[in-house]
Design a protein around this motif. Structure first.
Motif, mmCIF file in Angstrom:
data_model
loop_
_atom_site.group_PDB
_atom_site.id
_atom_site.type_symbol
_atom_site.label_atom_id
_atom_site.label_comp_id
_atom_site.label_asym_id
_atom_site.label_seq_id
_atom_site.Cartn_x
_atom_site.Cartn_y
_atom_site.Cartn_z
ATOM 1 N N VAL A 149 0.827 -1.204 0.000
ATOM 2 C CA VAL A 149 0.000 0.000 0.000
ATOM 3 C C VAL A 149 0.864 1.258 0.000
ATOM 4 O O VAL A 149 0.521 2.265 -0.627
ATOM 5 N N LEU A 150 2.021 1.211 0.660
ATOM 6 C CA LEU A 150 2.907 2.366 0.645
ATOM 7 C C LEU A 150 3.620 2.496 -0.697
ATOM 8 O O LEU A 150 3.974 3.603 -1.115
ATOM 9 N N LYS A 151 3.836 1.378 -1.372
ATOM 10 C CA LYS A 151 4.384 1.454 -2.730
ATOM 11 C C LYS A 151 3.414 2.196 -3.648
ATOM 12 O O LYS A 151 3.802 3.102 -4.392
ATOM 13 N N TRP A 152 2.152 1.793 -3.599
ATOM 14 C CA TRP A 152 1.146 2.496 -4.389
ATOM 15 C C TRP A 152 1.040 3.954 -3.954
ATOM 16 O O TRP A 152 0.821 4.849 -4.776
ATOM 17 N N GLY A 153 1.201 4.180 -2.656
ATOM 18 C CA GLY A 153 1.134 5.543 -2.151
ATOM 19 C C GLY A 153 2.204 6.430 -2.744
ATOM 20 O O GLY A 153 1.942 7.582 -3.114
ATOM 21 N N PHE A 154 3.422 5.920 -2.867
ATOM 22 C CA PHE A 154 4.502 6.719 -3.441
ATOM 23 C C PHE A 154 4.266 6.990 -4.924
ATOM 24 O O PHE A 154 4.602 8.064 -5.432
ATOM 25 N N VAL A 155 3.701 6.023 -5.628
ATOM 26 C CA VAL A 155 3.384 6.246 -7.041
ATOM 27 C C VAL A 155 2.336 7.355 -7.172
ATOM 28 O O VAL A 155 2.463 8.264 -8.005
ATOM 29 N N LEU A 156 1.304 7.297 -6.325
ATOM 30 C CA LEU A 156 0.271 8.331 -6.354
ATOM 31 C C LEU A 156 0.832 9.691 -5.945
ATOM 32 O O LEU A 156 0.526 10.717 -6.572
ATOM 33 N N LEU A 157 1.637 9.706 -4.892
ATOM 34 C CA LEU A 157 2.224 10.972 -4.450
ATOM 35 C C LEU A 157 3.062 11.597 -5.557
ATOM 36 O O LEU A 157 3.024 12.816 -5.765
ATOM 37 N N THR A 158 3.810 10.769 -6.283
ATOM 38 C CA THR A 158 4.626 11.280 -7.377
ATOM 39 C C THR A 158 3.751 11.808 -8.506
ATOM 40 O O THR A 158 4.087 12.808 -9.149
ATOM 41 N N ALA A 159 2.610 11.154 -8.740
ATOM 42 C CA ALA A 159 1.675 11.660 -9.747
ATOM 43 C C ALA A 159 1.136 13.030 -9.346
ATOM 44 O O ALA A 159 0.887 13.884 -10.198
ATOM 45 N N TYR A 160 0.967 13.243 -8.028
ATOM 46 C CA TYR A 160 0.478 14.535 -7.545
ATOM 47 C C TYR A 160 1.573 15.598 -7.540
ATOM 48 O O TYR A 160 1.325 16.754 -7.899
ATOM 49 N N THR A 161 2.753 15.221 -7.080
ATOM 50 C CA THR A 161 3.794 16.215 -6.786
ATOM 51 C C THR A 161 5.000 16.143 -7.712
ATOM 52 O O THR A 161 6.002 16.815 -7.465
ATOM 53 N N GLY A 189 6.572 8.640 5.529
ATOM 54 C CA GLY A 189 5.690 7.558 5.108
ATOM 55 C C GLY A 189 4.255 7.781 5.549
ATOM 56 O O GLY A 189 3.309 7.528 4.799
ATOM 57 N N SER A 190 4.082 8.272 6.763
ATOM 58 C CA SER A 190 2.747 8.545 7.287
ATOM 59 C C SER A 190 2.051 9.645 6.491
ATOM 60 O O SER A 190 0.885 9.519 6.112
ATOM 61 N N THR A 191 2.777 10.738 6.238
ATOM 62 C CA THR A 191 2.196 11.858 5.497
ATOM 63 C C THR A 191 1.887 11.467 4.060
ATOM 64 O O THR A 191 0.839 11.821 3.508
ATOM 65 N N MET A 192 2.815 10.737 3.450
ATOM 66 C CA MET A 192 2.608 10.278 2.080
ATOM 67 C C MET A 192 1.364 9.408 1.982
ATOM 68 O O MET A 192 0.551 9.544 1.061
ATOM 69 N N HIS A 193 1.190 8.504 2.957
ATOM 70 C CA HIS A 193 0.029 7.620 2.972
ATOM 71 C C HIS A 193 -1.259 8.429 3.057
ATOM 72 O O HIS A 193 -2.249 8.133 2.370
ATOM 73 N N CYS A 194 -1.247 9.461 3.877
ATOM 74 C CA CYS A 194 -2.411 10.330 4.029
ATOM 75 C C CYS A 194 -2.735 11.053 2.729
ATOM 76 O O CYS A 194 -3.865 11.004 2.233
ATOM 77 N N VAL A 195 -1.748 11.727 2.160
ATOM 78 C CA VAL A 195 -1.979 12.537 0.962
ATOM 79 C C VAL A 195 -2.342 11.665 -0.233
ATOM 80 O O VAL A 195 -3.207 12.026 -1.039
ATOM 81 N N ALA A 196 -1.711 10.504 -0.349
ATOM 82 C CA ALA A 196 -2.000 9.617 -1.476
ATOM 83 C C ALA A 196 -3.454 9.166 -1.459
ATOM 84 O O ALA A 196 -4.151 9.229 -2.481
ATOM 85 N N GLY A 197 -3.923 8.705 -0.299
ATOM 86 C CA GLY A 197 -5.298 8.231 -0.204
ATOM 87 C C GLY A 197 -6.316 9.348 -0.286
ATOM 88 O O GLY A 197 -7.278 9.286 -1.065
ATOM 89 N N ASP A 198 -6.109 10.396 0.507
ATOM 90 C CA ASP A 198 -7.044 11.523 0.493
ATOM 91 C C ASP A 198 -7.082 12.188 -0.874
ATOM 92 O O ASP A 198 -8.131 12.653 -1.329
ATOM 93 N N GLY A 199 -5.921 12.240 -1.528
ATOM 94 C CA GLY A 199 -5.834 12.922 -2.816
ATOM 95 C C GLY A 199 -6.740 12.322 -3.871
ATOM 96 O O GLY A 199 -7.291 13.046 -4.714
ATOM 97 N N VAL A 200 -6.905 10.999 -3.855
ATOM 98 C CA VAL A 200 -7.781 10.351 -4.832
ATOM 99 C C VAL A 200 -9.208 10.878 -4.687
ATOM 100 O O VAL A 200 -9.856 11.265 -5.666
ATOM 101 N N GLY A 201 -9.702 10.905 -3.449
ATOM 102 C CA GLY A 201 -11.053 11.400 -3.213
ATOM 103 C C GLY A 201 -11.182 12.888 -3.471
ATOM 104 O O GLY A 201 -12.198 13.353 -4.009
#
Length: 290
Positions: free
Chosen positions: A32-44, A77-89
């Motif tokens: 889940v954190l791997k996917w989170g980093f991919v999403l975070l990179t898509a955002y930032t 890791g905690s912040t990335m997990h938050c932003v990745a998940g919240d960012g989708v919604g």
């Protein structure tokens, strides 16, 4: 000028996402954190790739446990997990609000509800239910306040950034145009920066997990010398497992009740809501939403 900046940003973002998506496959991190980093990179964009390399990518084989044990990497890791998940919604809410021509408070409310809902019920509770003994209900209960506090501070910075940018950037209200996605990227980046201190507090109180290390199991039919090497590596990893990471997972599984009083949790909740209200006030004052 702005068109050139956006073009460069999207090119760098595409390359960054491609790099992280390929390279992170060999990183012994939670899926889940791997996917989170991919999403975070898509955002930032390139910043997300930089944070992945600096904060999560294993520098040498067998060193991931010790590498991510540093508190700032745990909080990353905690912040990335938050932003990745919240960012989708949040992004889904922004697109829907644009399609329905919702503005101001209605737009913010929709983004908040979808962002919090997806981040809490999916990225936090569902994907991390193993930290709560496999119980989805327990995971929902244990992650509610952590998600609430982090989401409030994220939105406190994201809302004024988004509203101010949309007021001054032509075409920023149209999801079919690049300006919309550029503005949302900048807003999520601002939210990430703002949410980091709150996540530091949450991680230090064991209310949220940080980085993890998940290594693939050795096949049963592996050669004897490989198995011995794997056993040595597993022993080495166990001996040097990050105390912070294990402690945070354990604390989250028990809701962090032993580390935070009700008064302290209530105070931090009020603080996060006050920051969110301040962000909305700044957006209303300078962004001029109606």
């Amino acid at each position: 000028m702005l068109e050139g900046v956006m073009l460069l940003w999207f090119l760098l973002t595409g390359l960054s996402v491609l790099y992280v998506a390929i390279d992170i496959r060999s990183t012994p991190e939670s899926p889940v954190l791997k996917w989170g980093f991919v999403l975070l990179t898509a955002y930032t964009g390139p910043l997300g790739a930089f944070l992945y390399v600096l904060g999560c990518r294993e520098p040498l084989p067998g060193l991931h446990e010790r590498y991510v044990a540093a508190r700032w990497r745990q909080v990353l890791g905690s912040t990335m997990h938050c932003v990745a998940g919240d960012g989708v919604g949040i992004l889904a809410g922004a697109v829907i609000a644009s399609m329905l021509q919702l503005t101001g408070v209605l737009d913010i409310a929709l983004e908040y509800v979808l962002g919090f809902g997806f981040g809490w019920t999916i990225f936090q509770a569902l994907f991390m239910r193993g930290e709560a003994g496999g119980s989805y209900k327990a995971a929902l209960r244990n992650t509610f306040f952590a998600e609430l506090l982090s989401m409030n501070v994220l939105m406190a910075a994201m809302v004024p950034t988004m509203m101010l940018a949309m007021k001054h950037v032509p075409g920023a209200h149209d999801p079919a145009g690049p300006a919309f996605w550029f503005v949302m990227s900048m807003a999520l980046l601002a939210g990430f920066v703002a949410a980091y201190p709150m996540n530091w507090w949450l991680v230090s109180r064991h209310l949220k997990h940080g980085m993890m290390t998940v290594r693939a199991a050795e096949p049963d039919n592996a050669p004897a010398h490989d198995a011995g090497h794997a056993k040595h590596g597993a022993s080495h990893a166990s001996n040097h497992a990050p105390v912070e990471s294990n402690g945070e997972a354990h604390g989250m599984a028990h809701g962090g009740a032993k580390n935070v009083s009700h008064a302290m949790l209530s105070g931090m909740t009020v603080l996060s809501l006050a920051l969110f209200a301040l962000g909305i006030g700044v957006a209303a004052l300078f962004g001029g939403f109606s």
